[in-house]
Design an enzyme around this catalytic site. Structure first.
Site, mmCIF file in Angstrom:
data_model
loop_
_atom_site.group_PDB
_atom_site.id
_atom_site.type_symbol
_atom_site.label_atom_id
_atom_site.label_comp_id
_atom_site.label_asym_id
_atom_site.label_seq_id
_atom_site.Cartn_x
_atom_site.Cartn_y
_atom_site.Cartn_z
ATOM 1 N N LYS A 230 0.083 4.386 -0.405
ATOM 2 C CA LYS A 230 -0.528 5.608 0.112
ATOM 3 C C LYS A 230 -0.282 6.752 -0.888
ATOM 4 O O LYS A 230 -0.324 6.518 -2.086
ATOM 5 C CB LYS A 230 -0.014 5.900 1.523
ATOM 6 C CG LYS A 230 -0.153 4.660 2.434
ATOM 7 C CD LYS A 230 0.237 4.889 3.852
ATOM 8 C CE LYS A 230 0.096 3.589 4.644
ATOM 9 N NZ LYS A 230 0.397 3.775 6.077
ATOM 10 N N GLY B 9 2.967 2.652 10.516
ATOM 11 C CA GLY B 9 3.877 3.759 10.290
ATOM 12 C C GLY B 9 4.708 4.156 11.489
ATOM 13 O O GLY B 9 5.367 5.188 11.477
ATOM 14 N N SER C 165 3.826 -1.981 10.117
ATOM 15 C CA SER C 165 5.287 -2.025 10.265
ATOM 16 C C SER C 165 5.859 -3.396 9.913
ATOM 17 O O SER C 165 6.706 -3.940 10.620
ATOM 18 C CB SER C 165 5.697 -1.605 11.685
ATOM 19 O OG SER C 165 5.306 -0.265 11.939
ATOM 20 N N GLU D 91 -6.172 5.206 8.363
ATOM 21 C CA GLU D 91 -5.972 6.593 7.956
ATOM 22 C C GLU D 91 -7.243 7.174 7.338
ATOM 23 O O GLU D 91 -7.531 8.367 7.500
ATOM 24 C CB GLU D 91 -4.792 6.678 6.984
ATOM 25 C CG GLU D 91 -3.463 6.393 7.672
ATOM 26 C CD GLU D 91 -2.345 6.028 6.719
ATOM 27 O OE1 GLU D 91 -1.241 5.773 7.214
ATOM 28 O OE2 GLU D 91 -2.576 5.983 5.490
ATOM 29 N N HIS E 296 -9.093 1.558 5.815
ATOM 30 C CA HIS E 296 -7.773 1.754 6.409
ATOM 31 C C HIS E 296 -7.884 2.773 7.550
ATOM 32 O O HIS E 296 -8.682 3.696 7.500
ATOM 33 C CB HIS E 296 -6.792 2.254 5.339
ATOM 34 C CG HIS E 296 -5.368 2.198 5.771
ATOM 35 N ND1 HIS E 296 -4.794 3.150 6.573
ATOM 36 C CD2 HIS E 296 -4.386 1.283 5.505
ATOM 37 C CE1 HIS E 296 -3.527 2.849 6.791
ATOM 38 N NE2 HIS E 296 -3.261 1.718 6.156
ATOM 39 N N GLU F 76 -4.928 -4.638 11.282
ATOM 40 C CA GLU F 76 -3.918 -3.586 11.356
ATOM 41 C C GLU F 76 -4.075 -2.787 12.646
ATOM 42 O O GLU F 76 -4.834 -1.817 12.697
ATOM 43 C CB GLU F 76 -4.048 -2.631 10.162
ATOM 44 C CG GLU F 76 -3.620 -3.224 8.847
ATOM 45 C CD GLU F 76 -3.263 -2.120 7.851
ATOM 46 O OE1 GLU F 76 -2.225 -2.232 7.210
ATOM 47 O OE2 GLU F 76 -4.034 -1.154 7.738
ATOM 48 N N ASN G 41 0.863 -1.186 0.000
ATOM 49 C CA ASN G 41 0.000 0.000 0.000
ATOM 50 C C ASN G 41 0.896 1.232 0.000
ATOM 51 O O ASN G 41 1.505 1.566 1.014
ATOM 52 C CB ASN G 41 -0.902 -0.012 1.239
ATOM 53 C CG ASN G 41 -1.777 1.229 1.329
ATOM 54 O OD1 ASN G 41 -2.030 1.895 0.322
ATOM 55 N ND2 ASN G 41 -2.242 1.536 2.525
ATOM 56 N N GLY H 219 3.124 -1.296 4.191
ATOM 57 C CA GLY H 219 3.142 0.120 3.902
ATOM 58 C C GLY H 219 4.503 0.583 3.411
ATOM 59 O O GLY H 219 4.898 0.343 2.279
#
Length: 249
Positions: free
Chosen positions: A11, A173, A213, A97, A95, A167, A9, A234
């Site tokens: 982003k 992150g 991570s 975010e 997600h 997740e 992903n 990510g």
């Protein structure tokens, strides 16, 4: 038998040219699709070019998001039907975010899942727990509630086309990955919840990933756990050589 999947992903990273260059660097070095499914989710602007570059390879191209309508006066949104007709296979939904920055609720995610499935896409639905629950040492219950709400109203056939990704938001992150036992616990609880909602056979057909991570240092342990069917990566997916190391772990 569930085919494992490793999905990157990106982003909001990479231009169209950078995205195509990445695909060209990795597409001929991937395992056969019947052994491991590989996917890359890039920015919407790059998806068609990525798909065209990946033709003839095992690599599938995914969208990072879509709307819950196929068309209409929804400025800036992306149609799930348009994604499917452009050759896109997966779409990431829910997600953390999107939930945090864009205030997407479980009700919205549920609508998006249904719209994506109706359009022919295979959703990758992200579910998380909270740092407070994990620090307190309690079991992961929040992720169970997410599944109950996000999957509401889906048939057994529908749910078998959905991939879930556990997740924990405190691991995304941050460089602080859940250890393999924590990751396995979250994935196990998702499968148990699906079994409760449908039945054991249905639950055994649903792929459940870990995300947060993921690195070349922990990929092997994560992928060796029977409750984890793959990973959603990510930052470590942004470099083509690192992505290949993850895929060929």
């Amino acid at each position: 038998m569930r085919v494992p999947i490793i999905a990157g992903n990106w982003k909001m990273h990479k231009t169209v040219a950078e995205s195509v260059d990445f695909v060209n660097q990795v597409k001929d070095q991937l395992p056969p699709a019947n052994e491991l499914e590989t996917a890359l989710a890039g920015p919407t602007l790059s998806l068609v070019s990525m798909h065209n570059a990946a033709i003839g390879s095992p690599l599938k191209i995914a969208a990072e998001n879509c709307y819950y309508q196929n068309e209409g006066a929804y400025t800036g949104e992306t149609s799930p039907l348009a994604l499917y007709q452009a050759g896109i296979h997966h779409v990431i939904l829910g997600h953390s975010e999107r939930r945090r920055y864009f205030h997407e609720t479980d009700e919205i995610i549920n609508k998006k899942i249904k719209a994506a499935l109706a359009a022919g896409l295979c959703p990758i639905v992200c579910c998380d727990d909270t740092m407070g629950r994990r620090v307190a040492g309690s079991q992961v219950h929040w992720v169970v509630n997410r599944i109950l709400l996000d999957a509401q109203g889906l048939s057994a056939d529908d749910i078998c086309r959905v991939t879930f990704a556990y997740e924990p938001n405190w691991a995304i992150g941050t460089g602080q990955s859940a250890d393999p036992s924590q990751a396995a616990e979250g994935c196990y609880l998702i499968r148990q919840t699906i079994s409760y909602m449908y039945n054991r056979d249905v639950a055994d057909n649903v792929r459940i990933l870990y995300g947060g991570s993921v690195t070349t240092d922990n990929i092997h342990q994560l992928m060796n756990n029977r409750d984890i069917d793959g990973v959603l990566v990510g930052g470590a997916s942004l470099d083509p050589q690192t992505f290949l190391q993850l895929v060929n772990h």
